[in-house]
Motif scaffolding. Structure first.
Motif, short mmCIF file in Angstrom:
data_model
loop_
_atom_site.label_atom_id
_atom_site.label_comp_id
_atom_site.label_asym_id
_atom_site.label_seq_id
_atom_site.Cartn_x
_atom_site.Cartn_y
_atom_site.Cartn_z
N GLY A 1 21.71 -34.60 -1.46
CA GLY A 1 22.88 -35.26 -0.90
C GLY A 1 22.67 -35.88 0.46
N GLN A 2 21.57 -35.59 1.11
CA GLN A 2 21.27 -36.21 2.40
C GLN A 2 20.51 -37.51 2.16
OE1 GLN A 2 19.40 -33.30 5.01
NE2 GLN A 2 21.30 -32.16 5.21
N ALA A 3 20.92 -38.55 2.89
CA ALA A 3 20.41 -39.89 2.59
C ALA A 3 20.31 -40.75 3.84
CB ALA A 3 21.34 -40.58 1.59
N PHE A 4 19.47 -41.78 3.75
CA PHE A 4 19.53 -42.87 4.71
C PHE A 4 20.73 -43.73 4.30
CE2 PHE A 4 14.79 -42.29 4.35
CZ PHE A 4 14.55 -41.93 5.68
N HIS A 5 21.55 -44.16 5.25
CA HIS A 5 22.60 -45.14 4.93
C HIS A 5 23.14 -45.72 6.22
CE1 HIS A 5 26.24 -42.81 6.04
NE2 HIS A 5 25.59 -41.75 5.59
N SER A 6 23.77 -46.87 6.11
CA SER A 6 24.29 -47.55 7.30
C SER A 6 25.68 -47.04 7.66
CB SER A 6 24.35 -49.06 7.08
OG SER A 6 25.38 -49.41 6.17
N ILE A 7 26.04 -47.21 8.95
CA ILE A 7 27.38 -46.91 9.43
C ILE A 7 27.86 -48.09 10.26
CG2 ILE A 7 27.11 -44.41 9.42
CD1 ILE A 7 26.67 -44.57 12.49
N THR A 8 29.17 -48.18 10.47
CA THR A 8 29.73 -49.29 11.23
C THR A 8 29.76 -49.01 12.72
OG1 THR A 8 31.95 -48.41 10.83
CG2 THR A 8 31.13 -50.10 9.30
N GLY A 9 29.81 -47.75 13.12
CA GLY A 9 29.89 -47.41 14.54
C GLY A 9 28.52 -47.31 15.19
N SER A 10 28.49 -46.76 16.39
CA SER A 10 27.25 -46.60 17.13
C SER A 10 26.43 -45.44 16.57
CB SER A 10 27.56 -46.32 18.61
OG SER A 10 26.39 -45.90 19.29
N VAL A 11 25.14 -45.67 16.39
CA VAL A 11 24.27 -44.58 15.90
C VAL A 11 24.00 -43.56 16.99
CG1 VAL A 11 23.14 -45.92 14.09
CG2 VAL A 11 22.18 -45.92 16.40
N HIS B 1 27.05 -35.65 9.02
CA HIS B 1 27.19 -34.40 8.26
C HIS B 1 25.90 -34.09 7.50
CE1 HIS B 1 31.54 -35.12 8.95
NE2 HIS B 1 31.59 -33.80 8.94
N GLY B 2 24.79 -34.59 8.00
CA GLY B 2 23.49 -34.29 7.40
C GLY B 2 22.69 -35.52 7.05
N CYS B 3 23.36 -36.64 6.81
CA CYS B 3 22.65 -37.87 6.47
C CYS B 3 21.97 -38.47 7.70
CB CYS B 3 23.61 -38.89 5.87
SG CYS B 3 24.09 -38.51 4.16
N VAL B 4 21.06 -39.40 7.44
CA VAL B 4 20.41 -40.15 8.51
C VAL B 4 21.14 -41.49 8.62
CG1 VAL B 4 18.28 -41.24 9.28
CG2 VAL B 4 18.19 -39.00 8.18
N ASN B 5 22.03 -41.57 9.59
CA ASN B 5 22.82 -42.79 9.80
C ASN B 5 21.98 -43.86 10.48
OD1 ASN B 5 25.83 -40.96 10.75
ND2 ASN B 5 24.97 -41.35 8.74
N MET B 6 22.19 -45.11 10.07
CA MET B 6 21.41 -46.22 10.59
C MET B 6 22.31 -47.42 10.87
SD MET B 6 18.17 -46.04 7.94
CE MET B 6 16.95 -46.58 9.13
N SER C 1 23.31 -51.30 10.39
CA SER C 1 23.34 -52.02 9.11
C SER C 1 22.05 -52.77 8.82
CB SER C 1 24.53 -53.01 9.11
OG SER C 1 24.58 -53.72 7.89
N GLY C 2 21.54 -53.51 9.79
CA GLY C 2 20.32 -54.27 9.56
C GLY C 2 19.12 -53.39 9.25
N ASP C 3 19.04 -52.25 9.92
CA ASP C 3 17.94 -51.32 9.69
C ASP C 3 18.03 -50.70 8.29
OD1 ASP C 3 17.09 -51.86 12.27
OD2 ASP C 3 18.13 -50.12 13.12
N ALA C 4 19.25 -50.32 7.90
CA ALA C 4 19.44 -49.73 6.56
C ALA C 4 19.10 -50.74 5.47
CB ALA C 4 20.88 -49.25 6.41
N LYS C 5 19.44 -52.00 5.68
CA LYS C 5 19.10 -53.05 4.71
C LYS C 5 17.59 -53.21 4.59
CE LYS C 5 23.25 -55.87 5.39
NZ LYS C 5 23.77 -57.19 5.88
N LYS C 6 16.89 -53.16 5.73
CA LYS C 6 15.43 -53.28 5.71
C LYS C 6 14.80 -52.10 4.97
CE LYS C 6 11.67 -55.46 7.03
NZ LYS C 6 11.36 -56.84 6.56
N TYR C 7 15.30 -50.89 5.22
CA TYR C 7 14.80 -49.71 4.52
C TYR C 7 15.02 -49.88 3.02
CZ TYR C 7 13.41 -46.45 8.23
OH TYR C 7 12.74 -45.82 9.26
#
Length: 250
Positions: A201-211, A218-223, A225-231
């Motif tokens: 359940g833990q994942a890389f994914h983008s968020i809209t706010g500040s990283v 809650h355990g995920c690796v927040n990124m 948007s541009g970085d998550a798209k590149k990943y």
């Protein structure tokens, strides 16, 4: 002589239906208003209260914060200092954003400094394996991630936000096992764009706010948007992920 218009039974019925419909609509709108999360109202009120005041108190990290922001380093709070600190706090989701140079504000700044110091050699200490081919590395201590192939840096390093205290991102060797570009979390009722899951359940994914916004995920690796798209474009199911270190404050 004025003639009073005749009111038919049909007209009266239509008027009664119209009034009843308006009443039902009013009740519905009232119920919708009641379902707005309390946290939204509280957050708005807090933000408004914070935005109407700017502290004159000198914080314990005043000089360090002044230096980070490029302000005159005199260790004394000024109106201009406060405005600069508040702008930083607001952009990084630090609350209350009243311009106080406290531990949370300096903690974010210190982390950013350490991330900048990593430069283009994030794996200088050799903590992410170089014998597995393409691998996504996650350094919880510096809150950094990057993709390398052997010893060659392919992308990054980029800032991330890992799990907060009690919801820590689990360390160790992982593999991406599921990808969902428009994932929706039913557990936390939030969007998780460009999700790439690597550990229960833990994942890389983008968020809209500040990283950099505290206290963490809650355990995920927040990124960003541009970085998550590149990943998303560089990784696939079965690719390795190495997570190590410890997030400050956990």
């Amino acid at each position: 002589m004025r003639v009073r218009p005749r009111t038919s039974a049909r007209t009266t019925s239509h008027k009664s239906s119209y009034i009843a419909a308006k009443q039902r609509l009013g009740v519905l709108l009232g119920l919708i208003g009641l379902t707005v999360p309390l946290t939204v109202a509280l957050t708005s009120g807090t933000a408004q209260a914070a935005s109407s005041s700017c502290t004159t108190t000198t914080g314990p990290y005043q000089k360090k914060v002044e230096k980070f922001l490029g302000r005159p380093v005199d260790g004394r709070q000024s109106t201009t200092d406060c405005k600069a600190i508040r702008a930083f706090q607001t952009s990084h989701g630090i609350s209350p954003n009243i311009g106080y140079a406290g531990s949370v504000t300096w903690g974010v700044m210190d982390l950013i400094n350490k991330q900048k110091a990593a430069g283009n050699r994030p794996n200088a200490a050799g903590k992410c394996p170089v014998n597995k081919g393409r691998i996504a590395c996650v350094d919880l201590t510096r809150q950094l991630s990057w993709i390398q192939d052997g010893a060659t840096l392919k992308f990054g390093p980029v800032p991330i936000r890992s799990g907060r205290n009690g919801y820590e991102t689990r360390g160790g060797a992982k593999k991406i096992y599921m990808r969902h570009i428009n994932h929706w979390s039913t557990l936390y009722n939030v969007r998780m764009p460009y999700s790439q899951f690597f550990d229960r359940g833990q994942a890389f994914h983008s968020i809209t706010g500040s990283v950099w916004s505290p206290p963490g995920s809650h355990g995920c690796v927040n990124m960003r948007s541009g970085d998550a798209k590149k990943y998303w474009s560089m990784l696939k199911n079965g690719d390795d992920v190495q997570v190590y270190g410890r997030k400050p404050g956990t």
